[in-house]
Structure formats: C-alpha cells, structure tokens
Write a protein that holds these residues in place. Structure first.
Motif, PDB file in Angstrom:
ATOM      1  N   VAL A 305       0.836  -1.204   0.000  1.00  0.00           N
ATOM      2  CA  VAL A 305       0.000   0.000   0.000  1.00  0.00           C
ATOM      3  C   VAL A 305       0.869   1.252   0.000  1.00  0.00           C
ATOM      4  CG1 VAL A 305      -1.748   1.299   1.272  1.00  0.00           C
ATOM      5  CG2 VAL A 305      -1.909  -1.197   1.128  1.00  0.00           C
ATOM      6  N   GLY A 306       1.960   1.200   0.763  1.00  0.00           N
ATOM      7  CA  GLY A 306       2.886   2.330   0.751  1.00  0.00           C
ATOM      8  C   GLY A 306       3.432   2.609  -0.634  1.00  0.00           C
ATOM      9  N   GLU A 307       3.736   1.549  -1.389  1.00  0.00           N
ATOM     10  CA  GLU A 307       4.222   1.736  -2.762  1.00  0.00           C
ATOM     11  C   GLU A 307       3.150   2.351  -3.648  1.00  0.00           C
ATOM     12  OE1 GLU A 307       7.169   1.458  -3.793  1.00  0.00           O
ATOM     13  OE2 GLU A 307       8.186   0.316  -2.214  1.00  0.00           O
ATOM     14  N   ARG A 308       1.891   2.003  -3.406  1.00  0.00           N
ATOM     15  CA  ARG A 308       0.796   2.618  -4.170  1.00  0.00           C
ATOM     16  C   ARG A 308       0.717   4.123  -3.893  1.00  0.00           C
ATOM     17  NH1 ARG A 308      -2.887  -0.451  -6.805  1.00  0.00           N
ATOM     18  NH2 ARG A 308      -2.886  -2.708  -6.427  1.00  0.00           N
ATOM     19  N   ILE A 309       0.884   4.480  -2.645  1.00  0.00           N
ATOM     20  CA  ILE A 309       0.860   5.900  -2.288  1.00  0.00           C
ATOM     21  C   ILE A 309       1.997   6.635  -2.982  1.00  0.00           C
ATOM     22  CG2 ILE A 309       1.146   7.539  -0.378  1.00  0.00           C
ATOM     23  CD1 ILE A 309      -0.247   5.471   1.425  1.00  0.00           C
ATOM     24  N   VAL A 310       3.164   6.016  -2.998  1.00  0.00           N
ATOM     25  CA  VAL A 310       4.335   6.626  -3.636  1.00  0.00           C
ATOM     26  C   VAL A 310       4.082   6.882  -5.122  1.00  0.00           C
ATOM     27  CG1 VAL A 310       6.730   6.193  -4.318  1.00  0.00           C
ATOM     28  CG2 VAL A 310       6.000   5.736  -1.972  1.00  0.00           C
ATOM     29  N   LYS A 311       3.413   5.934  -5.785  1.00  0.00           N
ATOM     30  CA  LYS A 311       3.154   6.083  -7.221  1.00  0.00           C
ATOM     31  C   LYS A 311       2.196   7.236  -7.510  1.00  0.00           C
ATOM     32  CE  LYS A 311       3.995   1.293  -8.617  1.00  0.00           C
ATOM     33  NZ  LYS A 311       3.395   0.059  -9.192  1.00  0.00           N
ATOM     34  N   LEU A 312       1.297   7.514  -6.576  1.00  0.00           N
ATOM     35  CA  LEU A 312       0.295   8.560  -6.797  1.00  0.00           C
ATOM     36  C   LEU A 312       0.770   9.948  -6.383  1.00  0.00           C
ATOM     37  CD1 LEU A 312      -2.990   6.775  -5.622  1.00  0.00           C
ATOM     38  CD2 LEU A 312      -2.360   7.366  -7.959  1.00  0.00           C
ATOM     39  N   GLU A 313       1.594  10.002  -5.370  1.00  0.00           N
ATOM     40  CA  GLU A 313       1.964  11.303  -4.800  1.00  0.00           C
ATOM     41  C   GLU A 313       3.302  11.788  -5.358  1.00  0.00           C
ATOM     42  OE1 GLU A 313       3.386  12.836  -0.488  1.00  0.00           O
ATOM     43  OE2 GLU A 313       1.441  11.786  -0.519  1.00  0.00           O
ATOM     44  N   LYS A 314       3.264  12.935  -5.990  1.00  0.00           N
ATOM     45  CA  LYS A 314       4.496  13.515  -6.534  1.00  0.00           C
ATOM     46  C   LYS A 314       5.235  14.261  -5.427  1.00  0.00           C
ATOM     47  CE  LYS A 314       2.397  14.214 -11.084  1.00  0.00           C
ATOM     48  NZ  LYS A 314       1.085  13.674 -10.704  1.00  0.00           N
ATOM     49  N   ARG A 315       6.545  14.215  -5.467  1.00  0.00           N
ATOM     50  CA  ARG A 315       7.332  14.884  -4.425  1.00  0.00           C
ATOM     51  C   ARG A 315       7.117  16.386  -4.437  1.00  0.00           C
ATOM     52  NH1 ARG A 315      13.380  12.811  -4.748  1.00  0.00           N
ATOM     53  NH2 ARG A 315      13.586  14.502  -3.217  1.00  0.00           N
ATOM     54  N   ASP A 316       6.875  16.947  -5.634  1.00  0.00           N
ATOM     55  CA  ASP A 316       6.704  18.399  -5.696  1.00  0.00           C
ATOM     56  C   ASP A 316       5.305  18.847  -5.274  1.00  0.00           C
ATOM     57  OD1 ASP A 316       5.202  17.584  -7.856  1.00  0.00           O
ATOM     58  OD2 ASP A 316       6.396  18.623  -9.376  1.00  0.00           O
ATOM     59  N   GLU A 317       4.443  17.901  -4.871  1.00  0.00           N
ATOM     60  CA  GLU A 317       3.144  18.299  -4.310  1.00  0.00           C
ATOM     61  C   GLU A 317       3.329  19.006  -2.975  1.00  0.00           C
ATOM     62  OE1 GLU A 317      -0.223  15.535  -4.251  1.00  0.00           O
ATOM     63  OE2 GLU A 317       0.836  14.332  -5.742  1.00  0.00           O
ATOM     64  N   ASP A 318       4.439  18.733  -2.323  1.00  0.00           N
ATOM     65  CA  ASP A 318       4.752  19.367  -1.041  1.00  0.00           C
ATOM     66  C   ASP A 318       3.668  19.081   0.002  1.00  0.00           C
ATOM     67  OD1 ASP A 318       6.369  20.803   0.659  1.00  0.00           O
ATOM     68  OD2 ASP A 318       5.461  22.734   0.165  1.00  0.00           O
ATOM     69  N   VAL A 319       3.343  17.806   0.143  1.00  0.00           N
ATOM     70  CA  VAL A 319       2.405  17.390   1.194  1.00  0.00           C
ATOM     71  C   VAL A 319       3.060  17.627   2.549  1.00  0.00           C
ATOM     72  CG1 VAL A 319       1.202  15.407   2.196  1.00  0.00           C
ATOM     73  CG2 VAL A 319       1.266  15.714  -0.301  1.00  0.00           C
ATOM     74  N   MET A 320       2.389  18.373   3.410  1.00  0.00           N
ATOM     75  CA  MET A 320       3.010  18.843   4.651  1.00  0.00           C
ATOM     76  C   MET A 320       2.974  17.811   5.775  1.00  0.00           C
ATOM     77  SD  MET A 320       4.154  21.797   3.878  1.00  0.00           S
ATOM     78  CE  MET A 320       4.553  22.463   5.489  1.00  0.00           C
ATOM     79  N   TYR A 321       1.899  17.013   5.856  1.00  0.00           N
ATOM     80  CA  TYR A 321       1.820  16.018   6.917  1.00  0.00           C
ATOM     81  C   TYR A 321       0.797  14.946   6.526  1.00  0.00           C
ATOM     82  CZ  TYR A 321      -2.574  18.178   8.577  1.00  0.00           C
ATOM     83  OH  TYR A 321      -3.853  18.662   8.663  1.00  0.00           O
ATOM     84  N   GLY A 322       0.814  13.844   7.280  1.00  0.00           N
ATOM     85  CA  GLY A 322      -0.167  12.784   7.089  1.00  0.00           C
ATOM     86  C   GLY A 322      -0.716  12.348   8.428  1.00  0.00           C
TER      87      GLY A 322
END
Length: 459
Positions: A305-322
C-alpha cells in the motif's frame, strides 16, 4: 449479411421489456445493486447499433478515467454475450468501439469538459443515442450541455435517445425532480431491483436477504431501488450539487496533507487534501483499496500500500503532513514492525512525508465533518460549505451519502457499513480544527504586523 435474431429473454431475462422497446428521448432507470440495469443498457446499445446502420452512440460518465473499467468493459461483455465479436473492433487510446460492417462508432467521453462533448461529431451517420452511466455523479447543468449533443435531422425511422442509469443514493438529486416526480411524454422513468436478475448466485441472494433482516434502511435503497436520504441517513447536509466540484489546478501556495484509514481484509482509504486561504478543505485524490464489494479489502501488505501511495503522490506536491488511524501503531505480534512503521518506512525511503497518529474520537470526527458540510453564511445569507470533493473521488461520493446511524450510538455513523473513507475524512477534519463562527475582523495594526513579519521576531 445474414440477419441475426436476438432474444431478449435469453440475453438479459425479464424485467426490462419497456426499457428495451422504448423510443422516448429519455429512458431513465434507477435501480438497486445487481439489478442488471447497466448490462441491459449495454445489450440494447450493441443490438440497436447493428439494427440501425446510420446510428452512433456516445457513452458518458462524470470523469473519463472511470469509463474503461465500467461502460467500455460492459459493452465488450455485451458483444461477447451476443456472440458478435467478429463484427466489432475496439481501441483503448482513445476508447472507441467500431461496428466493422458499417464503420459506426461508440465513443466514450468524460464530463471533465462538458463543453467539448457538445461539439462531438461522427465520421458516418448521425449521433442519435447516448448512455449516461452513474448519473447521480453529475449535476443538472452539465447534463443540459450534454443533452445538446443529440440534435440535427434524423433519417426516417431513427430517434434520439438518452439511456440514463444510476443508483438512487440521494433523493435530493436533480434526477428525481426532473424525471420521476412529474410524468412527461418524452420520459420513461423506471425502477428495477435485484429480484429481476435471474442469474444472481445463491450467495448474492443471501447477502440481500441478510441485509433485509439486519439493515432494512439500506435494503430499501440498495436492495429495492427506493430513493435514499430517508430519516436514516447520517450526513443529511450532504448535497452533490454543493460538495462535489470539478477537478481544478490547485494553487501551489495552498497547504496539502493526506489522511488514511487502514484495512487489509477490509478496504483501506487514503485521501489527499488541499486547504485554501479560508481554511476550506478539498479532497483532490483518493486511493481506495477494496475488492469490488463493500467491506471487502485487497489483503495487500502495508509495504504494498505504501508503494501505491508513492506512485500517486508527486514529491513536488509538497504534502506537509499525514494522519493515520492510531491503531496502526499497535503491535500485532511479538516481533516485527507495526503497520504504521511499514508504511512510513516506504514513504521515508522515497523522501515523502510520513504519517502521524490521528486524533481519537468518531463522534468528534463526525461532528467536525458535519460542521464543514454545513459551512458558514455568506454576506448574502446563503451557506457556503467548508469541505469539497473532486468529482474524480468516486468512492467518497458513493459511500459517504449512504452512511446511516450507528445502531448503538446515534451520535455517530454506522460502524458496520462501508465507512472506511468516512473514517479517513474524520481524521482529516480533526487535524484541521474549524469553526462555523465568523472570525473577528482583523485590526489594521495586526494586518501590518502579519504582512511585514520578519523571518524571526526579536524582543
């Protein structure tokens, strides 16, 4: 070409005679789960295309990305069911089905840009039929633009027709007011149920029977095709025309975060959020790990599941927290990492922000979401929500309105229902405290201090 006789009874069974034979402009079918409405629509389209050599069809859903695994697959199934595969060819880029003997087309479009659909053209014949699937996802204004795509001069014996299919989750939907509340000569409005599906397995029938006994309110909607939003709906403030928005480019200065509810044998749900300058939240992406049925998970590992999240979320989205279900930090065995540790290890290795523990409290989370659904009043006295969902978040839109009251605690939603996305929403809302009260007017000197604040204040 040798004429092929097709038996409605042998192809799709009973319960749809009027649907099959109608030539009215609007054939609107609301139905329960497993009521054959989509399969019957697909069979009718393929059959009529082969009977009318100048007819072309447009197939539409709210978002283009959902068409391949739904309507496109259903129409290919219908071609196989009718044993006419040698007469059809398909393309996946763009999605398209072609009747080889005549060159007629079945075109597929999303309502991501409804204005482009109104100008659609076909190389041969006329666009005279259209199928709008999961119509509850769409709003009436978009449909008005879509409706204009069926126009022009028809050959003798031809007719314009919209086939509109959906589950009746929301009685506040424009579909009820437009097609069901008052009869119209150009509308066939009908309701079908799982009972007209002769091919349901004993296991599937047992599920409906169990639902009838244990959850009569859900059975009324999901089993009998009645309109939802009865007294049993928990989030009564939910309105598809208010809380669902078309996807847009999110400003780079908006803050972003993600929230997640874990599941393996049950579904997991990961949601991505953007927060505007007024504190309003927008769910712009969802990852829902389900096995195609309510409350059935994919049994993926936390690492997968973590790998799925990685595929969807771009690093430049700058997600601040989870924020993640706090139970994921519990030790499930004598040794080995927790669910949270496995997820976070994957995220950290790809330089993405990791998850922290969510705030506790289903009742508090439900109330926080209710407050955001209602929002606060504008200057004109109308209420503006403080939370929105992109139309592409189809499982959020599907599951949240269907949640009823918890049988043991009327202050929160049903914990035995398909509540996994709602749990992730609750974690998100609790992480962003919000009040419906208007903030105090900013004083001039406070504004000056905010705009001229240096990187570090000194005393």
């Amino acid at each position: 070409m040798k004429r092929r006789e097709i038996s409605l009874k042998s192809a799709v069974g009973g319960g749809y005679d009027g649907f099959w034979r109608s030539t009215k402009r609007y054939v609107v079918c609301k139905g329960s789960r497993a009521s054959k409405k989509s399969t019957t629509a697909a069979l009718k389209i393929i059959t009529r295309m082969m009977q009318y050599p100048l007819a072309n069809t447009l197939v539409v859903r709210k978002t283009a990305s959902t068409l391949k695994d739904s309507c496109f697959a259903q129409l290919r199934w219908a071609i196989h069911r009718l044993k006419v595969e040698k007469f059809w060819k398909y393309r996946v880029s763009p999605l398209e089905l072609e009747y080889i003997p005549t060159g007629q087309k079945i075109l597929f479009r999303g309502m991501d840009d409804s204005m482009k659909i109104t100008s659609i053209t076909v190389p041969r014949g006329i666009l005279c039929w259209a199928w709008l699937e999961e119509a509850y996802e769409c709003d009436e204004e978009d449909f008005k633009y879509l409706d204009e795509s069926l126009r022009g001069e028809l050959p003798p014996g031809y007719y314009f027709q919209w086939i509109i299919t959906f589950n009746p989750w929301d009685s506040s939907s424009w579909l009820k007011a437009r097609f069901f509340d008052e009869p119209h000569d150009n509308v066939l409005a009908m309701t079908t149920t799982y009972k007209c599906n002769e091919w349901l397995s004993p296991e599937s029938l047992a599920i409906f029977e169990e639902m009838r006994k244990t959850d009569p309110e859900r059975y009324r909607v999901a089993g009998l095709g009645d309109w939802g939003l009865a007294a049993g709906q928990f989030f009564k403030a939910w309105r598809s025309d208010l809380h669902i928005v078309e996807p847009f480019e999110i400003p780079g200065t908006w803050m972003r975060f993600r929230s997640m509810d874990w599941g393996s044998t049950h579904p997991y749900a990961c949601l991505w959020w953007a927060v505007d300058y007024d504190g309003n939240m927008y769910c712009y992406r969802e990852l829902y790990g389900w096995g195609g049925k309510p409350n059935v998970g994919t049994e993926e590992t936390a690492k997968q599941v973590g790998e799925r999240i990685v595929k969807l979320e771009k690093r430049d989205e700058d997600v601040m927290y989870g924020v993640l279900d706090s139970a994921c930090w519990a030790k499930t065995g004598v040794t080995g990492p927790t669910i949270a540790e496995e997820l976070n290890d994957v995220l950290f290795s790809h330089k993405l922000v990791t998850f922290g523990k969510c705030s506790k409290g289903r009742v508090e989370g439900a109330n926080a979401f209710k407050q955001r659904l209602i929002g606060r009043k504008n200057k004109d006295g109308k209420r503006k929500p403080a939370i929105y969902f992109f139309a592409s978040c189809i499982h959020s839109i599907r599951t949240i309105p269907m949640l009823g009251y918890d049988k043991h605690n009327p202050e929160t939603y049903d914990t035995t229902a398909e509540d996994h996305i709602m749990d992730a929403v609750a974690y998100a809302c609790l992480s962003r405290p919000w009040s419906p009260e208007e903030p105090e007017p900013e004083k001039p000197h406070d504004r000056w201090r905010r705009e001229h604040k240096p990187s570090a204040w000194t005393v």
